[in-house]
Design an enzyme around this catalytic site. Structure first.
Site, short mmCIF file in Angstrom:
data_model
loop_
_atom_site.label_atom_id
_atom_site.label_comp_id
_atom_site.label_asym_id
_atom_site.label_seq_id
_atom_site.Cartn_x
_atom_site.Cartn_y
_atom_site.Cartn_z
N ASN A 134 35.57 36.50 43.89
CA ASN A 134 36.98 36.34 44.24
C ASN A 134 37.14 36.34 45.76
O ASN A 134 36.15 36.46 46.49
CB ASN A 134 37.83 37.44 43.58
CG ASN A 134 37.38 38.81 44.02
OD1 ASN A 134 37.45 39.16 45.19
ND2 ASN A 134 36.88 39.60 43.07
N PRO A 145 33.19 47.52 32.93
CA PRO A 145 33.83 48.85 32.88
C PRO A 145 34.93 48.94 33.93
O PRO A 145 34.82 48.34 35.00
CB PRO A 145 32.68 49.81 33.22
CG PRO A 145 31.62 48.98 33.85
CD PRO A 145 31.79 47.58 33.37
N ASP A 146 35.99 49.67 33.61
CA ASP A 146 37.05 49.93 34.60
C ASP A 146 36.61 51.15 35.41
O ASP A 146 36.65 52.30 34.92
CB ASP A 146 38.40 50.18 33.91
CG ASP A 146 39.53 50.28 34.92
OD1 ASP A 146 39.32 50.90 35.99
OD2 ASP A 146 40.61 49.73 34.65
N LYS A 162 50.04 50.46 36.25
CA LYS A 162 48.63 50.81 36.54
C LYS A 162 48.49 52.30 36.83
O LYS A 162 47.50 52.92 36.46
CB LYS A 162 48.10 49.99 37.72
CG LYS A 162 47.59 48.64 37.26
CD LYS A 162 47.12 47.73 38.36
CE LYS A 162 47.06 46.33 37.74
NZ LYS A 162 46.75 45.28 38.65
N1 CTP Z 1 39.38 48.48 39.23
C1 CTP Z 1 38.18 49.09 38.93
N2 CTP Z 1 37.36 48.54 37.99
C2 CTP Z 1 37.70 47.42 37.34
C3 CTP Z 1 38.92 46.78 37.64
C4 CTP Z 1 39.73 47.34 38.60
O1 CTP Z 1 37.86 50.11 39.54
N3 CTP Z 1 36.88 46.91 36.43
C5 CTP Z 1 40.26 49.10 40.24
C6 CTP Z 1 40.47 48.27 41.48
O2 CTP Z 1 39.52 48.60 42.48
C7 CTP Z 1 41.89 48.67 41.87
C8 CTP Z 1 42.57 48.96 40.56
O3 CTP Z 1 41.52 49.22 39.63
O4 CTP Z 1 41.91 49.85 42.60
C9 CTP Z 1 43.42 47.87 40.03
O5 CTP Z 1 42.69 46.68 39.95
P1 CTP Z 1 43.29 45.39 39.25
O6 CTP Z 1 42.26 44.33 39.19
O7 CTP Z 1 44.60 45.08 39.90
O8 CTP Z 1 43.59 46.02 37.85
P2 CTP Z 1 43.21 45.61 36.43
O9 CTP Z 1 43.13 46.87 35.65
O10 CTP Z 1 42.00 44.75 36.41
O11 CTP Z 1 44.49 44.81 35.99
P3 CTP Z 1 44.85 43.26 36.06
O12 CTP Z 1 43.62 42.54 36.55
O13 CTP Z 1 45.20 42.96 34.67
O14 CTP Z 1 46.01 43.18 36.99
#
Ligand code: CTP
Length: 417
Positions: free
Chosen positions: A210, A314-315, A346
Site C-alpha cells: 500500500n 492477524p489483527d 475501531k
Molecule cells: N492493524 C493491525 N493489524 C492489522 C490491521 C490493522 O495492527 N491486521 C492496526 C493498524 O496499524 C491501525 C489500526 O489497526 O493502528 C487500524 O487499521 P485499519 O487498517 O484502519 O483497520 P482495520 O481493522 O483493518 O479496518 P478496515 O481496514 O476495515 O478499515
C-alpha cells in the site's frame, strides 16, 4: 523546522580535525531557529578560522580569556548567562580531561565551570585516545557530573584507523540537541511502534502493498525517544532512516510484523500501531516467478489468467490489546469517509485506549497531517502540522493519559481508557 526557536546556544570548539564539521553544525542549529555564539580554544583555531565561524553565525567569535570586548571584561561569565546550553563540538581528549578536573585555563574551560546551564559535549579523537583508561575515566566522570556526552561513533577516522572515537555527524548532533530540549514526558517508559506498509508476496518478484510511506510512524518513534522512552520500532519496508536512539526491527509481511510485535509487546508500557497492515495475504503465492505467457503444447505460448486466493492476516493491534496485561494501546485509522464513526467503531472493536483518526489522503506520503484523537471520553483535534510536530503533540497526549491511568488502582485501570 523551528525545533530550536528561542534557544541561545554557546557552541564551543576545541582542537581536533572534526572542528571543520562545526561549521555545518552552526548552520543547521540556526536553520532550526537557534542563535549561536561561538567560543574557540586556541587549539581549535589551528583547524578552522574564527572568521569562518563569525561569517556563519553573524556574531563575533571569542577565543581569548582576556578579550576586552565584553564591557565588564567578564566574557567567561557573561557569554553563558543567556545561554540555554553550551555544546562542545568537537570535544578533544585534553578538553574532556580538563572538564573532568574542573580546570579553568582558558576562556572555554572557564565558561564551562562558571556556567549555570546544561553542557553537552561531542567527543572526537583517535580510537586509542578514546580507549585510554584515563579518557574513559574522565568521560565517565563528566557524565556523572551531569554533562551530556553525545557519542562518539565508530568508523573511519581522519588518521586512517577504524574504531570508536569518531565524532557524530552534524545532523546526528543536531537531532540530539533537539531531543535534549524536549520535555521528558515518557522517561522510564518503554514504547513499541509499528510503521510503514506491509508487503504480501504473490511470487518472488511481485507483491501486494500500500501507499504508506512510514513517515508518521517514524515521527512517533522519534518523538517518543525524544520524550525519554526506550523505543522499539517494528517497520515494514520504507526508505527512511532509523530515528536516533531507536531500535528498529525490519519485517516484510503482516505475519512477520505480528510475530515481532508479539515477541516485544509484553515488555512495553505502550504500543502505538501506526503501520498500514495488509488485511490479507496470498494463499497461493508462487515460489517461482509467474510468467506472463505460459508455453502451450505447440510451444507457441498462450496468455494466462491469474487467480489469487487470500487468507486473513492477524489483527496485530487487537492481539496486543487482548494480552492478559496489555500495554497502553493506540491505533490509527486512515479513512476515506465517515472518519468519526469509523474511528469510534475501531476504538470499541479493538478494545484499545486511543484511536488516532486521519483522512487517508493526508495519511499517505505527505509531510504534514491533521489528527483527531478518540479516547472514549470525546475528541481532541490536533491541527494540521508537520508530522514530527504532530507526533510530539500525540506523544504528550498519550503520556498524559498513561500517567492518569497509572494513578488508578490496578483493578480499576484494567479495561479503562
Ligand atoms: N492493524 C493491525 N493489524 C492489522 C490491521 C490493522 O495492527 N491486521 C492496526 C493498524 O496499524 C491501525 C489500526 O489497526 O493502528 C487500524 O487499521 P485499519 O487498517 O484502519 O483497520 P482495520 O481493522 O483493518 O479496518 P478496515 O481496514 O476495515 O478499515
Amino acid at each position: 523546522m523551528n525545533d530550536l526557536a528561542g534557544k541561545h546556544l554557546v557552541l564551543g570548539l576545541t582542537g581536533g580535525i572534526a572542528a571543520y564539521k562545526s561549521a555545518e553544525l552552526a548552520r543547521r542549529l540556526q536553520d532550526h531557529g537557534a542563535t549561536v555564539q561561538v567560543v574557540m580554544t586556541e587549539g581549535a583555531t589551528h583547524f578552522i578560522t574564527a572568521v569562518t565561524m563569525q561569517a556563519l553565525t553573524g556574531r563575533p567569535v571569542f577565543c581569548d580569556q582576556w578579550d576586552g570586548r565584553q564591557p565588564n571584561n567578564m566574557a567567561h561569565i557573561d557569554l553563558s548567562r543567556e545561554a540555554d546550553a553550551i555544546v562542545i563540538v568537537p570535544a578533544s581528549t585534553d578538553f574532556i580531561a580538563k572538564l573532568a578536573n574542573g580546570l579553568c585555563d582558558d576562556l572555554l574551560t572557564t565558561l564551562c565551570v562558571a556556567r549555570a546551564c546544561p553542557l553537552l559535549v561531542a567527543p572526537a579523537m583517535n580510537l586509542q585516545m578514546w580507549a585510554h583508561p584515563a579518557t574513559q575515566r574522565n568521560a565517565k566522570r563528566i557524565a556523572d557530573d551531569g554533562v551530556v556526552v553525545l557519542g562518539p561513533a565508530s568508523g573511519d577516522q581522519a588518521c586512517g584507523e577504524i574504531g570508536s572515537g569518531r565524532m557524530l555527524e552534524p545532523h546526528e548532533i543536531l537531532d540530539d540537541v533537539v531531543a535534549f530540549f524536549q520535555p521528558k514526558l515518557l522517561a522510564g517508559r518503554r514504547v513499541l511502534v509499528t510503521a510503514g506498509p506491509t508487503r504480501e508476496p504473490i511470487d518472488p518478484v511481485r507483491a501486494i502493498t500500500n501507499h504508506s510511506s512510514g513517515k508518521m510512524g517514524y515521527a512517533v518513534a522519534r518523538a517518543a525517544h525524544e520524550a525519554g522512552a526506550v523505543v522499539t520500532l517494528v517497520s515494514g519496508p520504507t526508505g527512511l532512516a532509523t530515528p536516533r536512539g531507536v531500535v528498529r526491527i525490519d519485517v516484510d509481511t503482516a505475519r512477520e510484523m505480528h510475530a515481532a510485535v508479539m515477541r516485544e509487546a509484553s515488555s512495553n508500557d505502550c504500543f502505538v500501531a501506526v503501520a498500514a497492515v495488509a488485511d490479507w495475504h496470498v494463499l497461493n503465492a508462487s515460489d517461482h516467478k509467474l510468467k506472463k505467457v505460459a508455453p502451450d503444447d505447440s510451444g507457441e505460448g498462450e496468455v494466462r489468467g491469474l487467480e489469487l486466493r487470500f487468507a486473513e492476516n492477524p489483527d496485530i493491534l487487537a492481539a496486543v490489546a487482548a494480552l492478559p496485561k496489555p500495554p497502553f494501546c493506540v491505533g490509527f485509522a486512515a479513512e476515506t469517509e465517515d472518519l468519526h464513526a469509523n474511528a469510534e467503531a475501531k476504538l470499541a472493536r479493538k478494545r484499545v485506549q486511543m484511536i488516532v483518526g486521519n483522512h487517508a489522503t493526508d495519511a499517505f506520503g505527505r509531510d504534514d497531517n491533521a489528527l483527531t484523537l478518540y479516547d472514549g471520553h470525546g475528541r481532541t483535534t490536533l491541527e494540521r502540522a508537520d508530522k514530527l510536530v504532530l507526533a510530539r503533540r500525540l506523544v504528550a497526549a498519550i503520556a498524559e493519559r498513561m500517567a492518569a491511568r497509572s494513578r488508578l488502582p490496578a483493578t480499576a485501570a484494567e479495561g479503562t481508557r
